[in-house]
Write a protein that holds these residues in place. Structure first.
Motif, mmCIF file in Angstrom:
data_model
loop_
_atom_site.group_PDB
_atom_site.id
_atom_site.type_symbol
_atom_site.label_atom_id
_atom_site.label_comp_id
_atom_site.label_asym_id
_atom_site.label_seq_id
_atom_site.Cartn_x
_atom_site.Cartn_y
_atom_site.Cartn_z
ATOM 1 N N ALA A 132 0.831 -1.212 0.000
ATOM 2 C CA ALA A 132 0.000 0.000 0.000
ATOM 3 C C ALA A 132 0.863 1.258 0.000
ATOM 4 C CB ALA A 132 -0.906 -0.018 1.218
ATOM 5 N N ARG A 133 0.414 2.246 -0.807
ATOM 6 C CA ARG A 133 1.124 3.535 -0.879
ATOM 7 C C ARG A 133 0.183 4.623 -0.376
ATOM 8 N NH1 ARG A 133 4.629 4.327 -6.117
ATOM 9 N NH2 ARG A 133 4.098 6.449 -5.529
ATOM 10 N N ALA A 134 0.693 5.461 0.491
ATOM 11 C CA ALA A 134 -0.153 6.516 1.057
ATOM 12 C C ALA A 134 -0.556 7.540 -0.003
ATOM 13 C CB ALA A 134 0.577 7.214 2.202
ATOM 14 N N ASP A 135 0.223 7.656 -1.071
ATOM 15 C CA ASP A 135 -0.128 8.655 -2.099
ATOM 16 C C ASP A 135 -1.035 8.080 -3.194
ATOM 17 O OD1 ASP A 135 1.700 7.024 -3.336
ATOM 18 O OD2 ASP A 135 2.872 8.649 -4.239
ATOM 19 N N ASN A 136 -1.450 6.825 -3.025
ATOM 20 C CA ASN A 136 -2.444 6.236 -3.933
ATOM 21 C C ASN A 136 -3.808 6.399 -3.245
ATOM 22 O OD1 ASN A 136 -4.363 4.365 -4.901
ATOM 23 N ND2 ASN A 136 -2.784 3.019 -5.697
ATOM 24 N N PRO A 137 -4.745 7.135 -3.868
ATOM 25 C CA PRO A 137 -6.010 7.440 -3.172
ATOM 26 C C PRO A 137 -6.735 6.195 -2.658
ATOM 27 C CG PRO A 137 -5.881 8.620 -5.263
ATOM 28 C CD PRO A 137 -4.708 7.698 -5.221
ATOM 29 N N LEU A 138 -6.779 5.143 -3.491
ATOM 30 C CA LEU A 138 -7.526 3.956 -3.069
ATOM 31 C C LEU A 138 -6.792 3.197 -1.963
ATOM 32 C CD1 LEU A 138 -9.197 2.519 -6.284
ATOM 33 C CD2 LEU A 138 -9.796 4.479 -4.881
ATOM 34 N N ASP A 139 -5.470 3.095 -2.089
ATOM 35 C CA ASP A 139 -4.701 2.451 -1.020
ATOM 36 C C ASP A 139 -4.925 3.183 0.299
ATOM 37 O OD1 ASP A 139 -3.648 0.612 -2.730
ATOM 38 O OD2 ASP A 139 -1.577 1.345 -2.663
ATOM 39 N N TYR A 140 -4.946 4.514 0.218
ATOM 40 C CA TYR A 140 -5.098 5.311 1.443
ATOM 41 C C TYR A 140 -6.448 5.025 2.100
ATOM 42 C CZ TYR A 140 -4.929 9.249 4.661
ATOM 43 O OH TYR A 140 -4.913 10.010 5.801
ATOM 44 N N LEU A 141 -7.500 4.979 1.302
ATOM 45 C CA LEU A 141 -8.836 4.780 1.871
ATOM 46 C C LEU A 141 -9.044 3.340 2.343
ATOM 47 C CD1 LEU A 141 -10.855 6.804 -0.802
ATOM 48 C CD2 LEU A 141 -10.490 7.467 1.584
ATOM 49 N N VAL A 142 -8.547 2.379 1.554
ATOM 50 C CA VAL A 142 -8.825 0.965 1.843
ATOM 51 C C VAL A 142 -7.831 0.399 2.866
ATOM 52 C CG1 VAL A 142 -8.903 -1.360 0.833
ATOM 53 C CG2 VAL A 142 -9.895 0.578 -0.406
ATOM 54 N N HIS A 143 -6.540 0.647 2.637
ATOM 55 C CA HIS A 143 -5.545 -0.025 3.471
ATOM 56 C C HIS A 143 -5.066 0.816 4.651
ATOM 57 C CE1 HIS A 143 -5.447 -3.266 0.696
ATOM 58 N NE2 HIS A 143 -4.813 -2.625 -0.269
ATOM 59 N N ILE A 144 -4.939 2.123 4.429
ATOM 60 C CA ILE A 144 -4.350 2.939 5.497
ATOM 61 C C ILE A 144 -5.427 3.432 6.472
ATOM 62 C CG2 ILE A 144 -3.063 5.082 5.973
ATOM 63 C CD1 ILE A 144 -1.527 4.398 3.307
ATOM 64 N N LYS A 145 -6.462 4.080 5.945
ATOM 65 C CA LYS A 145 -7.539 4.541 6.843
ATOM 66 C C LYS A 145 -8.562 3.434 7.121
ATOM 67 C CE LYS A 145 -7.523 7.997 8.371
ATOM 68 N NZ LYS A 145 -6.741 8.566 9.498
ATOM 69 N N LYS A 146 -8.608 2.422 6.240
ATOM 70 C CA LYS A 146 -9.566 1.311 6.378
ATOM 71 C C LYS A 146 -11.004 1.808 6.514
ATOM 72 C CE LYS A 146 -6.306 -1.952 8.593
ATOM 73 N NZ LYS A 146 -5.206 -1.638 7.741
ATOM 74 N N VAL A 147 -11.291 2.857 5.745
ATOM 75 C CA VAL A 147 -12.628 3.448 5.806
ATOM 76 C C VAL A 147 -13.530 2.880 4.707
ATOM 77 C CG1 VAL A 147 -12.125 5.452 4.313
ATOM 78 C CG2 VAL A 147 -13.820 5.673 6.136
ATOM 79 N N ALA A 148 -12.946 2.210 3.739
ATOM 80 C CA ALA A 148 -13.723 1.625 2.633
ATOM 81 C C ALA A 148 -13.538 0.113 2.651
ATOM 82 C CB ALA A 148 -13.265 2.200 1.299
ATOM 83 N N LEU A 149 -14.677 -0.588 2.531
ATOM 84 C CA LEU A 149 -14.661 -2.040 2.761
ATOM 85 C C LEU A 149 -15.320 -2.791 1.602
ATOM 86 C CD1 LEU A 149 -15.957 -1.719 6.421
ATOM 87 C CD2 LEU A 149 -13.607 -2.243 5.758
ATOM 88 N N PRO A 150 -14.917 -4.048 1.414
ATOM 89 C CA PRO A 150 -15.497 -4.841 0.325
ATOM 90 C C PRO A 150 -16.929 -5.273 0.649
ATOM 91 C CG PRO A 150 -13.986 -6.178 1.628
ATOM 92 C CD PRO A 150 -13.884 -4.788 2.166
ATOM 93 N N LEU A 151 -17.696 -5.557 -0.410
ATOM 94 C CA LEU A 151 -19.081 -6.001 -0.240
ATOM 95 C C LEU A 151 -19.108 -7.523 -0.130
ATOM 96 C CD1 LEU A 151 -22.141 -5.253 -0.301
ATOM 97 C CD2 LEU A 151 -22.049 -5.524 -2.781
ATOM 98 N N PHE A 152 -19.672 -8.038 0.928
ATOM 99 C CA PHE A 152 -19.740 -9.480 1.195
ATOM 100 C C PHE A 152 -18.373 -10.155 1.014
ATOM 101 C CE2 PHE A 152 -24.232 -8.692 -0.266
ATOM 102 C CZ PHE A 152 -24.812 -8.851 0.988
ATOM 103 N N PRO A 153 -17.383 -9.724 1.800
ATOM 104 C CA PRO A 153 -16.066 -10.358 1.671
ATOM 105 C C PRO A 153 -16.114 -11.845 1.994
ATOM 106 C CG PRO A 153 -16.187 -9.019 3.673
ATOM 107 C CD PRO A 153 -17.416 -8.721 2.885
ATOM 108 N N GLN A 154 -17.102 -12.250 2.813
ATOM 109 C CA GLN A 154 -17.179 -13.653 3.252
ATOM 110 C C GLN A 154 -17.413 -14.628 2.102
ATOM 111 O OE1 GLN A 154 -19.302 -11.130 3.917
ATOM 112 N NE2 GLN A 154 -21.231 -11.820 4.804
ATOM 113 N N TYR A 155 -17.863 -14.129 0.955
ATOM 114 C CA TYR A 155 -18.031 -15.038 -0.184
ATOM 115 C C TYR A 155 -16.667 -15.538 -0.687
ATOM 116 C CZ TYR A 155 -22.882 -13.340 -0.581
ATOM 117 O OH TYR A 155 -24.196 -13.019 -0.343
ATOM 118 N N GLY A 156 -15.620 -14.714 -0.460
ATOM 119 C CA GLY A 156 -14.267 -15.173 -0.780
ATOM 120 C C GLY A 156 -13.724 -14.745 -2.131
ATOM 121 N N LEU A 157 -14.352 -13.774 -2.783
ATOM 122 C CA LEU A 157 -13.926 -13.406 -4.138
ATOM 123 C C LEU A 157 -12.885 -12.281 -4.146
ATOM 124 C CD1 LEU A 157 -16.829 -14.768 -4.392
ATOM 125 C CD2 LEU A 157 -16.953 -13.610 -6.590
#
Lengths: 375, 287
Positions: free
Chosen positions: A248-273
């Motif tokens: 993850a790179r802090a200057d990548n907008p999606l990495d920042y939201l998903v991996h660094i701030k963890k504010v954006a999450l996958p839909l139904f991750p439990q399905y395993g896709l």
């Protein structure tokens, strides 16, 4: 089946093919709190890609009102029941994915919608209270909360549509991870329709092949965001490319939201896709519902989002949503200004985080009159 | 007198029954292509009446996922006629429901005849061959037959109550039938644009294919095929014509296998009933 690592589940899992991540992975973040269900995204997609014969019912992009809305009908609860909504232990999923719970003779645990399941998109979804005296469409005990869930194909890292196709007609592009149906190879078996838990592959009865969202790849190839992103009235979407958590790179907008701030999450991750569209969960719905849709990180994501006003970086990045047709793969904030850039660091857009505010007094001393300020 | 009546009555019943039935074809243990000056014109041609019949037992496709979970069509009755150049197969099977429209969640009735690409003592795997051991397949579908029979090329032919206000290719600025209009229609029919039209108007209800194992099915323009199918009182009768397998001649043998898809059981692709290999022989031409 091969063993692959799914970081969203925090563990290895079984998949039909060995792990083979693309060079770059197309991904997106949708802010559910800003969606007003105007369906402009749906129409932008419809007019661009699915206006032909046999495509009438297809919605590569749809917006449904949760908890009761779904397209096709009950696509979510049917499968949740089938996998018995497995449990999480912290950030690790302990239940079974749709690959691991596949019955003998099947490639994935799935189901195929019937014609009627496609017949009522959005019908009755917004009747949220008991105050509809005449002509009430639903008798369900609707709760007094709802939110809008915009959906496209998740261009999953481990696509179930791809795993389901017995003749390898579906492929994941190595250059950007976009999942496509090879229209020259598909023979219309509808196995992908059965396998995709999000039901984002559609059978075309006039051409006899199955079709799906292509992430507007001709635009992606030109460095532009897809149609449903750039036409979004509420500016809820941002497209880009996502790295794995370890890169993850802090200057990548999606990495920042998903991996660094963890504010954006996958839909139904439990399905395993390992789906690649990430949602900022709605802040006003029961936490248990958010957890079922978005996994164990939902509570923390809601808290992070609620405190965005105190977090200039997060607030700044959220301001970049919908501000440019170009893919913003880099970003930076300087003071009150946030800048979206391309891979080379070239500025694409510059946005103030807070707009200047002018407070007008009710009495205008110059004109000597009283003004009524409309709210 | 009473005793004689008792004997005569059952005899009469048997006689009447036999007279009322068409003579059942002779059952054989291999598929024998009967020699004839010309091939039958349809699956209901009287030429089929005296051709021996092979009963191919069917089992669910069981080699690769997805498999067919429950057995459906138990058997298919097979006959063959050859004119020395081509061979016509007639397949008949029971199917109480006619399924000839492929749409979301709906599947069509279909059948196929398969032969090894070349004569060999040990044929390849009957489940669509194997690497280095290819098979040629003739494939018939009920919906293709419906298109050939004149089903209209519009969504109402599939959904009679559908109403569509506008398609982009119907824009007034596009002259009907012009290259521009056709181009616009193709933009919204990606399979069409790459020449893989699997539905809508067709010239033939059959397709010529080859395979070297499951998942490898491909078009086979080198082998010309034709055919037609009709709905019978209790199922389907389908005729499929292809060139005699290369090298097949009287006193020689090759193999042949069959598959049937039952639309009402949501069978399609790998979910099918299939047979094992049966010997295929050619009758010597009558002097």
């Amino acid at each position: 089946m091969a063993r692959v690592y799914n970081w969203q589940l925090g563990r290895e899992m079984s998949y039909w093919y060995p792990e083979s991540r693309p060079k770059k992975q197309f991904a997106a973040v949708f802010d559910t709190n800003k969606c007003i269900a105007c369906q402009t995204c749906t129409l932008a997609c419809k007019t661009t890609w699915t206006s032909g014969k046999g495509q009438e019912y297809m919605l590569f992009n749809n917006v449904e009102t949760k908890p009761y809305g779904s397209y096709p009908l009950a696509y979510d609860v049917k499968l949740l029941n089938m996998i018995e909504a497995g449990k999480w232990s912290g950030k690790t999923y302990e239940g079974q994915t749709i690959f691991e719970s596949a019955p003998a003779g099947e490639r994935v645990m799935g189901w195929r919608p019937e014609q009627v399941d496609y017949s009522y998109p959005n019908t009755g979804e917004d009747d949220c209270s008991g105050q509809v005296d005449h002509g009430a469409l639903m008798q369900l005990p609707h709760m007094n909360w709802f939110f809008y869930l915009a959906r496209i194909c998740n261009h999953c890292t481990y696509p179930a549509c791809l795993a389901s196709c017995p003749r390898g007609s579906i492929y994941k592009r190595p250059e950007d991870g976009i999942v496509l149906v090879d229209q020259g190879r598909c023979r219309g078996y509808q196995e992908c329709v059965r396998g995709c838990p999000y039901k984002k592959v559609f059978f075309n009865p006039m051409t006899g092949t199955s079709e799906k969202c292509i992430a507007c790849f001709p635009k992606i190839e030109q460095g532009l965001q897809p149609q449903c992103f750039v036409n979004c009235i509420g500016k809820i979407r941002m497209a880009g490319f996502l790295n794995t958590p370890d890169k993850a790179r802090a200057d990548n907008p999606l990495d920042y939201l998903v991996h660094i701030k963890k504010v954006a999450l996958p839909l139904f991750p439990q399905y395993g896709l390992e789906p690649n569209v990430y949602y900022i969960p709605p802040v006003h719905v029961p936490a248990s519902f958010n957890r079922q849709l978005f996994g164990p990180g939902a509570d923390a994501a809601v808290e992070t989002y609620k405190s965005a006003r105190k977090d200039m970086d997060l607030a700044g990045l959220l301001c970049l949503f919908g501000c440019s047709e170009s893919l913003m793969t880099r970003w930076k904030r300087t003071g009150d200004i946030v800048v979206g850039m391309d891979d080379s660091g070239t500025q694409l857009v510059r946005v103030p985080i807070s707009e200047p505010v002018h407070v007008r007094t009710s009495f205008d001393p110059v004109q000597k009159l009283v003004r009524i300020n409309c709210p | 007198m009473r005793r004689r009546k008792l004997i005569v009555l059952p005899a009469l019943v048997v006689l009447l029954f036999v007279a009322g039935c068409k003579k059942a074809p002779v059952q054989t243990t291999e598929v024998i292509a009967v020699a004839a000056a010309q091939l039958p014109s349809s699956p209901t041609d009287a030429a089929w009446d005296n051709v021996p019949e092979y009963l191919a037992k069917l089992i669910p496709q069981d080699l690769v996922e997805p498999r067919l979970a429950q057995a459906s069509t138990p058997e298919v009755r097979v006959q063959a006629i050859t004119n020395g150049t081509d061979v016509a197969f007639r397949l008949r099977w029971l199917d109480s429901e006619q399924n000839d429209t492929a749409k979301p969640g709906s599947f069509v009735d279909a059948c196929a005849v398969q032969v090894p690409t070349k004569l060999m003592p040990n044929p390849p795997a009957p489940q669509m061959g194997e690497a280095g051991g290819g098979v040629q397949i003739v494939y018939w579908r009920a919906d293709w037959q419906a298109w050939v029979n004149g089903r209209e090329d519009n969504i109402k032919s599939i959904y009679p109550n559908a109403e569509v206000t506008h398609y982009p290719f119907q824009a007034q600025s596009l002259e009907k039938g012009s290259p521009e209009q056709k181009e616009m229609a193709k933009r919204y029919a990606p399979a069409d644009a790459v020449g893989n039209r699997r539905q809508s108007p067709r010239q033939s209800p059959v397709e010529s294919l080859l395979a070297e194992g499951p998942g490898t099915l491909a078009s086979n323009p080198a082998v010309a095929v034709k055919g037609s199918g009709v709905r019978t009182q209790d199922g389907w009768a389908v005729m499929m014509v292809r060139p005699l397998p290369e090298g097949l001649a009287p006193k020689k043998r090759t193999s042949v296998a069959f598959a049937v898809w039952q639309g009402s059981n949501k069978e399609g692709g790998a979910r099918k009933m299939r047979s094992g290999w049966a010997p295929l022989a050619v009758e010597e031409k009558k002097p």
